[in-house]
Scaffold this motif. Structure first.
Motif, short mmCIF file in Angstrom:
data_model
loop_
_atom_site.label_atom_id
_atom_site.label_comp_id
_atom_site.label_asym_id
_atom_site.label_seq_id
_atom_site.Cartn_x
_atom_site.Cartn_y
_atom_site.Cartn_z
N ALA A 166 0.56 22.73 0.54
CA ALA A 166 0.48 21.28 0.64
C ALA A 166 -0.99 20.87 0.62
N LEU A 167 -1.24 19.68 0.13
CA LEU A 167 -2.59 19.13 0.09
C LEU A 167 -2.58 17.72 0.67
N ARG A 168 -3.68 17.36 1.32
CA ARG A 168 -3.92 15.95 1.63
C ARG A 168 -5.17 15.52 0.86
N THR A 169 -5.08 14.38 0.21
CA THR A 169 -6.22 13.83 -0.49
C THR A 169 -6.52 12.44 0.05
N LEU B 40 -9.63 12.61 -3.43
CA LEU B 40 -10.64 13.50 -2.89
C LEU B 40 -9.96 14.48 -1.93
N ILE B 41 -9.94 15.76 -2.28
CA ILE B 41 -9.24 16.75 -1.47
C ILE B 41 -9.85 16.82 -0.08
N ALA B 42 -9.02 16.60 0.94
CA ALA B 42 -9.49 16.56 2.33
C ALA B 42 -9.17 17.84 3.08
N ASP B 43 -7.94 18.34 2.95
CA ASP B 43 -7.56 19.58 3.61
C ASP B 43 -6.31 20.14 2.92
N ALA B 44 -5.94 21.35 3.29
CA ALA B 44 -4.83 22.02 2.62
C ALA B 44 -4.12 22.96 3.57
#
Length: 356
Positions: free
Chosen positions: A145-148, A182-186
């Motif tokens: 999973a990614l948060r952007t 903008l990729i914030a965390d994963a």
């Protein structure tokens, strides 16, 4: 031109060199506010202190460019051994993550030394293969999973090791250069460490013959942690490392495949030396190593793709083709024109939609 503290008209406290601005995000949750404040002003993600001068890390020479530094977002937020998941911020390096996991008997798989000091965010946003591995996959394959960050807030994420077929919109930001957010965390897949390891080195007559041997191993269902093809005087060496449970059984199957090949094969176990030279280990060699993708090959004619490339090494070897690397800084192979055109249309539509 040196950097100095100043007030950005939209961001407040920041640093500037007179042409560009630099601001460091304190938390992933702060990123949407930065993007919203910038509006249509140009920006680029960076990882670390401001560049030494006005020309370093420039983006098309754009004055007024804001460098959004994610280097401080380097926390491993959580590790769940039972579920095999690590939650990590975009500014954490792969070596930093692996060092944390090693203390818990876990791993993301082998980390090449040319990636060890790179951050999760910049690697996942990059368009080229990072850490090809038949057993563990590419590093982006392990993204659950990614948060952007968007100007409207952080995207939601659901950790889903298994996904339905069809387009995987949750992974759209990977390889997109932060154009889809903008990729914030994963959340990243992790595995138990394998203490049992074995190395093999097969010497064959040429590139295509070595590729045929690798594909025979692959077809048997064997998945090395890594493998590499490279020139060894007048021959080509296929070097690999085996991990995992029932290692002896894997090695028996590997030897059976090799014995069945109608090829001139010379075996030795010198591949352990290549592993020590090319892969990062906690507490081991920390000197950076450069390895760059330089050409992509479709199909089985690897010899034609390697021709004329000095010191070629094939780390990304798949049934449908291969990616050729060289031990020096080099530009990646160009993206297919049709794919580049489609990509441009997709991200232009996303940008247009975000402004409405």
């Amino acid at each position: 031109m040196s950097w100095r503290s100043a007030r950005h008209p939209r961001l407040g406290a920041a640093q500037t060199n007179g042409a560009r601005w630099w601001v460091r995000a304190a938390t992933p949750e702060a990123l949407p506010g930065i993007l919203a404040a910038l509006g249509d002003a140009p920006w680029r993600a960076t990882f670390g202190a401001p560049p030494a001068d006005a020309n370093a890390n420039a983006n098309a020479g754009a004055d007024g460019l804001c460098l959004i530094d994610l280097g401080g977002l380097d926390a491993v937020r959580s590790v769940e051994p039972d579920n095999g998941v690590a939650h990590v911020e975009a500014g954490c390096t792969w070596s930093g993550l692996e060092r944390t996991l090693a203390g818990r008997g876990l791993t993301v798989g082998p980390i090449p030394r040319w990636l060890a000091g790179r951050t999760v965010g910049e690697t996942l946003s990059d368009g080229w293969t990072a850490r090809p591995s038949p057993r563990y996959g590419r590093l982006r394959d392990g993204v659950l999973a990614l948060r952007t960050a968007l100007p409207t807030g952080l995207t939601g994420c659901a950790v889903a090791p298994r996904r339905a077929t069809g387009p995987d919109l949750g992974r759209l930001p990977t390889g997109a250069g932060h154009r889809a957010g903008l990729i914030a965390d994963a959340h990243i897949r992790v595995w138990p460490q394998n203490t049992e390891r074995a190395w093999r080195r097969l010497k064959l007559r040429g590139w295509n013959e070595a590729r045929a041997a690798a594909m025979a191993i692959f077809s048997e269902g064997l998945r090395p942690a890594w493998w590499c093809l490279r020139r060894d005087r007048r021959q080509v060496a296929l070097e690999l490392e085996m991990h995992g449970p029932r290692l002896n059984g894997q090695l028996e199957r590997l030897d059976a495949v090799v014995d069945g090949l109608d090829l001139t094969v010379h075996r030795d176990d010198a591949a352990a030396a290549l592993a020590a030279e090319r892969f990062w280990q906690p507490g081991g060699e920390t000197e950076p190593l450069t390895m760059s993708p330089i050409a992509a090959v479709d199909g089985a004619d690897l010899a034609a793709g390697v021709k004329g490339i000095a010191k070629a090494e094939v780390w990304d070897l798949r049934p449908e083709g291969a990616t050729i690397y060289v031990p020096r800084a080099a530009d990646p192979p160009p993206v297919d024109d049709d794919w580049a055109a489609l990509s441009a249309r997709v991200f232009a539509a996303l940008a247009d939609g975000s402004r409405r």
